[in-house]
Enzyme design. Structure first.
Site, PDB file in Angstrom:
ATOM      1  N   HIS A   1       0.837  -1.210   0.000  1.00 41.03           N
ATOM      2  CA  HIS A   1       0.000   0.000   0.000  1.00 41.03           C
ATOM      3  C   HIS A   1       0.867   1.253   0.000  1.00 41.03           C
ATOM      4  CE1 HIS A   1      -2.875  -2.890   2.045  1.00 41.03           C
ATOM      5  NE2 HIS A   1      -3.619  -2.410   1.082  1.00 41.03           N
TER       6      HIS A   1
ATOM      7  N   SER B   1       0.413  -8.895   0.778  1.00 43.80           N
ATOM      8  CA  SER B   1      -1.051  -8.914   0.843  1.00 43.80           C
ATOM      9  C   SER B   1      -1.476  -8.906   2.304  1.00 43.80           C
ATOM     10  CB  SER B   1      -1.577 -10.190   0.174  1.00 43.80           C
ATOM     11  OG  SER B   1      -2.925 -10.418   0.554  1.00 43.80           O
TER      12      SER B   1
END
Ligand code: PAF
Length: 288
Positions: free
Chosen positions: A47, A195
């Site tokens: 992210h 993830s």
């Protein structure tokens, strides 16, 4: 408010659509370009690389954290999806993000919200086939977020390659005035794609998991050398089972733009996979 590293700029958290929209339009009134990174939280280095991409391209960066119930199937992990707003907030503030939009479910879907955005075709295959309703949930929430904020650029990771293509198609079809930017997949040192769901892996599964990336790279390499599906994809699926994966939902070599089967070998291809390893289902993809 939490101080950020970005000089006199302050990191703000807003929870209503009205505040979100007002802040972005205030920046636009001052001729500042705004980059947006939608997330479901449980943030990791993947992210943060999307955030950095937005920062490179624009003057102000907004992230959202919203675990979107409408993209989870009835037997999926919505209730237990990792939530870590405190830690996420610190990461975003430290990372120089200007604004976090963290709405409640009621704020995003006030009573009576029934309208859905679906992207037939590209949204129905691969992930769409194994997770019915998933892309409609994603397309609906991303449309809402883009219309709420009207950013100049929105950044999505290539880790969710099909999601990126679905969103590009949707933005084009609905004339949403935003540039969709894809950012390369961030990986752990051993190749495992970052993830939020990796935290479900046990120690043994974590040791097996990097083979997903190794095997799809091997499939890509064999494809380059002239091997073709279905023999090639059978080979890849068997290699995953031999490595310790429980079930392979799909392992495909597809046209990189349409995700349809490849008829023209001159067109760019992509290897895409979804496979179960214990509780988590891992997805990954690589270019050929
Ligand atoms: O990729 C995700 O985290 C989600 O699907 C997204 C794009 C934030 C929509 O909820």
């Amino acid at each position: 408010m939490v101080g950020s590293k970005a000089g006199d700029r302050k990191f703000r958290i807003v929870r209503t659509v009205a505040e979100f929209r007002e802040q972005v339009s205030a920046w636009h009134r001052n001729d500042l370009r705004v980059g947006f990174v939608p997330t479901m939280g449980a943030l990791h280095v993947g992210h943060m690389s999307l955030i950095r991409r937005a920062q490179e391209m624009t003057d102000r960066t907004v992230a959202s954290i919203f675990v979107n119930p409408r993209q989870f199937g009835p037997n999926e992990d919505f209730a237990v999806y990792p939530r870590a707003e405190g830690k996420d907030t610190l990461l975003l503030a430290e990372g120089g993000v200007d604004l976090l939009f963290a709405p409640s479910v009621e704020e995003m879907y006030p009573g009576g919200a029934v309208t859905k955005v679906s992207v037939p075709g590209i949204g129905d295959i691969l992930e769409g086939e194994y997770r019915p309703g998933f892309f409609t949930g994603v397309a609906t929430v991303v449309t809402k977020l883009l219309l709420q904020a009207q950013p100049d650029v929105a950044v999505f990771g290539e880790k969710d390659y099909q999601q990126l293509l679905v969103i590009r198609r949707m933005v084009q079809d609905l004339d949403i005035p935003v540039q969709i930017e894809g950012a390369p997949t961030e990986r752990e040192d051993d190749g495992l794609a970052c993830s939020s769901r990796n935290q479900y892996l046990t120690e043994n599964e974590r040791a097996v998991a990097p083979q997903l990336y190794q095997i799809i790279n091997a499939v890509a390499e064999r494809y380059r050398k002239g091997e073709r599906p279905p023999e090639l994809t059978h080979w890849g699926k068997q290699a995953l089972l031999d490595a310790g994966f429980g079930h392979v939902d799909y392992l495909e070599v597809r046209d990189a733009e349409t995700l349809q089967g490849l008829s023209d070998p001159a067109r760019a291809a992509r290897v895409l996979v979804a496979a179960w390893l214990g509780k988590p289902r891992l997805i990954d993809n690589v270019p050929v």
